[in-house]
Write an enzyme that holds these catalytic residues in place. Structure first.
Site, PDB file in Angstrom:
ATOM      1  N   HIS A 197       0.832  -1.207   0.000  1.00 51.13           N
ATOM      2  CA  HIS A 197       0.000   0.000   0.000  1.00 51.13           C
ATOM      3  C   HIS A 197       0.871   1.265   0.000  1.00 51.13           C
ATOM      4  O   HIS A 197       0.446   2.317   0.488  1.00 51.13           O
ATOM      5  CB  HIS A 197      -0.943   0.043   1.217  1.00 51.13           C
ATOM      6  CG  HIS A 197      -1.850  -1.135   1.314  1.00 51.13           C
ATOM      7  ND1 HIS A 197      -3.093  -1.177   0.729  1.00 51.13           N
ATOM      8  CD2 HIS A 197      -1.679  -2.341   1.926  1.00 51.13           C
ATOM      9  CE1 HIS A 197      -3.668  -2.337   0.985  1.00 51.13           C
ATOM     10  NE2 HIS A 197      -2.828  -3.069   1.703  1.00 51.13           N
ATOM     11  N   SER A 327      18.661  17.155 -16.788  1.00 55.28           N
ATOM     12  CA  SER A 327      17.930  18.413 -16.819  1.00 55.28           C
ATOM     13  C   SER A 327      18.727  19.453 -17.589  1.00 55.28           C
ATOM     14  O   SER A 327      19.953  19.486 -17.546  1.00 55.28           O
ATOM     15  CB  SER A 327      17.676  18.920 -15.390  1.00 55.28           C
ATOM     16  OG  SER A 327      17.126  20.219 -15.402  1.00 55.28           O
ATOM     17  N   LYS A 333      21.644  16.652 -12.255  1.00 51.54           N
ATOM     18  CA  LYS A 333      20.450  15.819 -12.061  1.00 51.54           C
ATOM     19  C   LYS A 333      20.525  14.568 -12.947  1.00 51.54           C
ATOM     20  O   LYS A 333      20.928  14.630 -14.108  1.00 51.54           O
ATOM     21  CB  LYS A 333      19.199  16.638 -12.404  1.00 51.54           C
ATOM     22  CG  LYS A 333      17.905  16.034 -11.867  1.00 51.54           C
ATOM     23  CD  LYS A 333      16.748  17.037 -12.074  1.00 51.54           C
ATOM     24  CE  LYS A 333      15.508  16.620 -11.316  1.00 51.54           C
ATOM     25  NZ  LYS A 333      14.931  15.387 -11.820  1.00 51.54           N
ATOM     26  N   GLU A 340      11.288   5.535 -17.820  1.00 51.59           N
ATOM     27  CA  GLU A 340      10.309   6.367 -18.517  1.00 51.59           C
ATOM     28  C   GLU A 340      10.073   5.867 -19.938  1.00 51.59           C
ATOM     29  O   GLU A 340       8.929   5.805 -20.418  1.00 51.59           O
ATOM     30  CB  GLU A 340      10.792   7.813 -18.515  1.00 51.59           C
ATOM     31  CG  GLU A 340      10.762   8.439 -17.118  1.00 51.59           C
ATOM     32  CD  GLU A 340      11.572   9.715 -17.016  1.00 51.59           C
ATOM     33  OE1 GLU A 340      12.092  10.180 -18.057  1.00 51.59           O
ATOM     34  OE2 GLU A 340      11.702  10.252 -15.897  1.00 51.59           O
TER      35      GLU A 340
END
Length: 472
Positions: A197, A327, A333, A340
């Protein structure tokens, strides 16, 4: 024949039953292909992009010529020329001569005729004849002998799908599964927080977590393999409506035998040819199984990016490879780009499956006329999944690392270790200890000792995170 100039480009005049058509002089296709080019300029997503269909058509026309020769329906010289030309199609040497789009006639007639014309014209050339003359090889009378588009096109699609599953997707999935299994073994002793959960749960090992990913993919691939057996059944020999009119009774089985010998796959003529023409449930089954596989890949990709989130303010238990800057504005980053890409592929596969599933319901009487879009959807899904699996393996899985410091910190903070106390002091007292620790920010040990129900020795004996990852 009748070479002319049109807009500075050499053309020849081809003829079919509807009259004359100008065709580029340097192309092997003929009148019916040219008509389709002019009438179906939709999307420009050609079967050459998904060349497995062209390969399937080439293999089929070769096998058909061999079968017709075996049955004394084609003389040696013509059969040999057709086989040579069809071989060139199958190998991809004539792909420039297959310009048609997916969105054409729903039976694939124009792609079948495209193949017949290309093979016939190339065979004519091999035999020293003139392009467009249909002499000594005719696209219908020789290349398409004992066939119709209604049985040849679904047969070629089945051949294409079966080969793509075996040659493209299976190695990619196997490679990913093996890489995950290697990581599961590497991380077998790394005990960490389990999560249900999206909340803290009892411990697991990182090896168990990664092993679940590989196990899910193995089971999904089993479903794909089972569904793939259905496309080994071929419609060939059914001709226009499933009765076999204009084809010898032995033609379909003989073609299937030649295809099996050529590919090493267990192709056979389907038991019920009417079903193969009127419905394409084999393609629907394959597409559905690909969706299941895609679902497993979605979980894998999402779990990896959640576990690698942060790295300072997220979960941060996994370190992913630093493949590229993440980025254009935030220096240093690193993003979970392989996850993705994988998840975007999955959404496309789900969309393709929706198309294939609906198209599969559209058989009317003796024919389903959604075959090209069904073929495109299944073959695109196979290609995308295979490419994504290879990329994810190479650029993500093999470089995954466990952040054991972060994992240990989380495990120390895991209040659900209290589950180990419940068999000894009861569920209610154990729950009170966990709630008290959460309220005052103390450790589970501190709260347990403060309760008076657990001694220091009890706690060390009962709360063993590694032991909690096993039955008992």
């Amino acid at each position: 024949m009748d070479d002319e100039q049109q807009d500075g480009r050499a053309v020849r005049v081809e003829r079919d039953t509807m009259g004359e058509v100008e065709v580029p002089a340097d192309r092997y296709w003929g009148a019916q292909t040219q008509r389709s080019l002019e009438h179906f300029d939709i999307g420009r997503d050609t079967f050459v992009w998904g060349r497995p269909v062209v390969r399937g058509l080439g293999l089929l026309k070769k096998a058909a010529a061999q079968a017709n020769h075996d049955l004394d329906l084609l003389p040696d010289e013509i059969a040999d020329a057709v086989v040579q030309a069809a071989d060139e199609v199958a190998r991809g040497e004539l792909d420039d001569h297959f310009p048609l789009v997916v969105f054409q006639t729903g039976s694939g007639t124009q792609s079948n005729m495209n193949t017949n014309e290309v093979v016939a014209n190339r065979a004519v050339e091999i035999l020293g004849g003139e392009l467009g003359s249909k002499d000594p090889v005719h696209p219908n009378d020789h290349v398409n002998r004992s066939q119709s588009s209604n049985d040849t096109f679904p047969t070629a699609v089945h051949v294409a799908v079966a080969l793509e599953l075996a040659e493209r997707l299976q190695p990619a999935v196997d490679g990913l599964v093996l890489a995950l299994e290697a990581k599961a073994e590497e991380f077998a002793d790394v005990v960490k927080v389990g999560r249900t959960h999206l909340q803290d749960a009892t411990p697991v090992t990182l090896g168990q977590e990664v092993g679940a990913w590989s196990g899910q993919l193995r089971e999904a691939w089993g479903d794909v393999r089972h569904a793939g057996d259905r496309v080994l059944q071929l419609a060939i020999g059914g001709t226009a409506v499933g009765t076999g009119l204009n084809a010898p009774a032995d033609f379909g089985p003989t073609v299937a035998r030649h295809l099996a010998d050529e590919t090493g796959l267990a192709f056979r003529q389907a038991d019920n040819l009417f079903v193969q023409l009127a419905a394409h449930d084999g393609l629907v089954a394959v597409s559905s199984s690909l969706r299941t596989l895609a679902g497993g890949l979605m979980k894998l990709a999402n779990d990896v990016r959640w576990l690698a989130s942060g790295p300072r303010t997220g979960i941060g238990e996994l370190r992913i490879p630093e493949n590229e800057p993440g980025s254009s504005i935030m220096p240093g980053k690193v993003n979970p780009t392989q996850s993705e890409a994988m998840t975007m592929v999955v959404t496309r596969v789900f969309g393709n499956d929706a198309t294939v599933g609906f198209a599969g319901t559209q058989g009317n009487f003796q024919l389903n006329v959604f075959t090209p879009v069904m073929a495109h959807g299944v073959l695109e899904s196979i290609r995308l999944l295979a490419d994504a699996c290879r990329s994810f393996t190479e650029h993500c899985v093999v470089g995954l690392e466990a952040d054991t410091v972060r994992i240990a910190e989380h495990l120390e903070d895991d209040l659900m270790l209290v589950t180990a106390l419940a068999p000894h002091i009861g569920y209610d007292k154990a729950a009170a200890i966990a709630k008290q620790a959460h309220r005052d920010g103390s450790t589970l040990r501190e709260a347990a000792l403060a309760s008076g129900d657990v001694t220091d020795e009890d706690y060390d004996r009962w709360v063993d995170p590694a032991a909690m990852t096993r039955p008992g």
